[in-house]
Write a protein that holds these residues in place. Structure first.
Motif, mmCIF file in Angstrom:
data_model
loop_
_atom_site.group_PDB
_atom_site.id
_atom_site.type_symbol
_atom_site.label_atom_id
_atom_site.label_comp_id
_atom_site.label_asym_id
_atom_site.label_seq_id
_atom_site.Cartn_x
_atom_site.Cartn_y
_atom_site.Cartn_z
ATOM 1 N N UNK A 283 0.824 -1.204 0.000
ATOM 2 C CA UNK A 283 0.000 0.000 0.000
ATOM 3 C C UNK A 283 0.860 1.257 0.000
ATOM 4 N N UNK A 284 2.086 1.095 0.459
ATOM 5 C CA UNK A 284 2.947 2.266 0.622
ATOM 6 C C UNK A 284 4.158 2.258 -0.314
ATOM 7 N N UNK A 285 4.605 1.090 -0.742
ATOM 8 C CA UNK A 285 5.788 1.038 -1.615
ATOM 9 C C UNK A 285 5.817 -0.268 -2.384
ATOM 10 N N UNK A 286 6.633 -0.285 -3.418
ATOM 11 C CA UNK A 286 6.769 -1.473 -4.251
ATOM 12 C C UNK A 286 7.619 -2.528 -3.557
ATOM 13 N N UNK A 287 7.335 -3.758 -3.896
ATOM 14 C CA UNK A 287 8.224 -4.847 -3.449
ATOM 15 C C UNK A 287 9.568 -4.694 -4.141
ATOM 16 N N UNK A 288 10.626 -4.829 -3.371
ATOM 17 C CA UNK A 288 11.975 -4.633 -3.895
ATOM 18 C C UNK A 288 12.765 -5.938 -3.777
#
Length: 350
Positions: free
Chosen positions: A83-88
């Motif tokens: 919800x807040x950032x992409x999977x890295x």
């Protein structure tokens, strides 16, 4: 001297069968072994040695390049709040900047006519001959792996009986690329002392200390082993004999090699041509031999001027330590035993 009739038939049949196997018109002229046949030949050499079966012996297409085997040098599991950032994804593959290099390698064998005459009575002459040559090539590969320090254009077997000048082996690669992974001395400069008041009271302590040189991310993978030289194992077993050898039940346990199955908490192994006072901690799949599948060349020559046959084999070959931080060792040539009173295993562990 010439070949007897029976020997001539056996040798000619071997040449014919070999030509059929390699799909060439004749083996009496140098021919390129097709990569699929080179792989089969390499597999038979590998099967001749239990140690070679444990490590990687694999074909590559180029003489120089990046390492082939892929290891993971850290964790890859976690969670991301998307919800807040992409999977890295994490870059965890253990490829380093050190690649590999292969060198032309010759394994040439000769048989006297008299030897072929003696073997001619065996119907499986060709099989016996091939097995003997393949086994020796396999043993040579192991010897170079532990003792090779350079790849000279012109090798000298008399000056370098351990094939030190044929190729750079695993220990030499680590000496050059990661010298911090090899222990060279203890309290006394240039020496590593085991026993008595030396650096290590016993072999178990030495192996444990070497294992701590392995990079931390590799220590708990469950695949590390201790490869130990025969002199170190014999010395350790000798101490057990001195301490307990007069007790029949204990002596029997020592004879059955049931007293110590591990050193430094690691399964222990030895192998042909390993330095007699050496210790290496690594995993088997961290050791590799690369060969160029398209480089294998061979031909058989009958040389009546020398009353012998000659079998020429060549290929491009090299050695690789896949992950340098997963390899630790002591410099075997610097190890010496220090006299001390024999101790019982429970005293050693205290």
């Amino acid at each position: 001297m010439s070949l007897s009739t029976a020997a001539r038939q056996q040798y000619s049949a071997m040449q014919t069968n070999m030509a059929r196997t390699y799909a060439v018109a004749t083996v009496t002229q140098e021919f390129n072994v097709e990569p699929t046949h080179a792989q089969s030949l390499n597999d038979r050499i590998t099967l001749s040695s239990a140690f070679l079966q444990r490590i990687n012996v694999i074909p590559v297409s180029e003489i120089k390049g990046e390492k082939v085997m892929i290891g993971v040098n850290g964790t890859v599991t976690g969670r991301t709040n998307t919800d807040h950032k992409d999977r890295e994804p994490r870059h965890a593959l253990g490829l380093d900047d050190e690649g590999y290099e292969l060198y032309e390698t010759h394994s040439d064998v000769t048989l006297k006519f008299s030897t072929i005459d003696a073997w001619a009575k065996f119907k499986d002459f060709a099989k016996r001959y091939s097995a003997a040559v393949q086994r020796q090539i396999g043993l040579d590969r192991i010897m170079i792996g532990w003792h090779g320090v350079e790849a000279k254009a012109d090798t000298d077997r008399e000056a370098n009986p351990l094939l030190q000048d044929v190729n750079k082996g695993w220990l030499q690669i680590v000496r050059e690329q990661a010298p911090q992974q090899i222990l060279t001395e203890g309290k006394v400069p240039g020496k590593i002392q085991i026993g008595g008041s030396g650096d290590y009271a016993n072999l178990d302590a030495a192996v444990f200390d070497v294992s701590l040189m392995i990079d931390e991310e590799f220590r708990d993978g469950g695949d590390l082993v201790a490869i130990i030289g025969r002199d170190l194992l014999a010395h350790d077993k000798g101490k057990l004999y001195a301490a307990q050898g007069q007790t029949p039940t204990e002596k029997e346990r020592i004879e059955m090699a049931q007293v110590v199955a591990t050193y430094g908490g690691l399964p222990s192994y030895t192998c042909p041509h390993f330095p007699s006072k050496g210790i290496v901690v690594t995993s088997f799949d961290n050791l590799s031999i690369y060969f160029q599948g398209s480089s294998w060349r061979r031909y058989l020559l009958e040389n009546p001027k020398r009353s012998r046959t000659e079998d020429y084999n060549s290929r491009n070959e090299g050695y690789v330590v896949e992950q340098l931080g997963k390899f630790a060792a002591i410099e075997a040539g610097n190890v010496e035993f220090v006299p001390g009173k024999a101790t019982k295993p429970e005293e050693d562990a205290a």
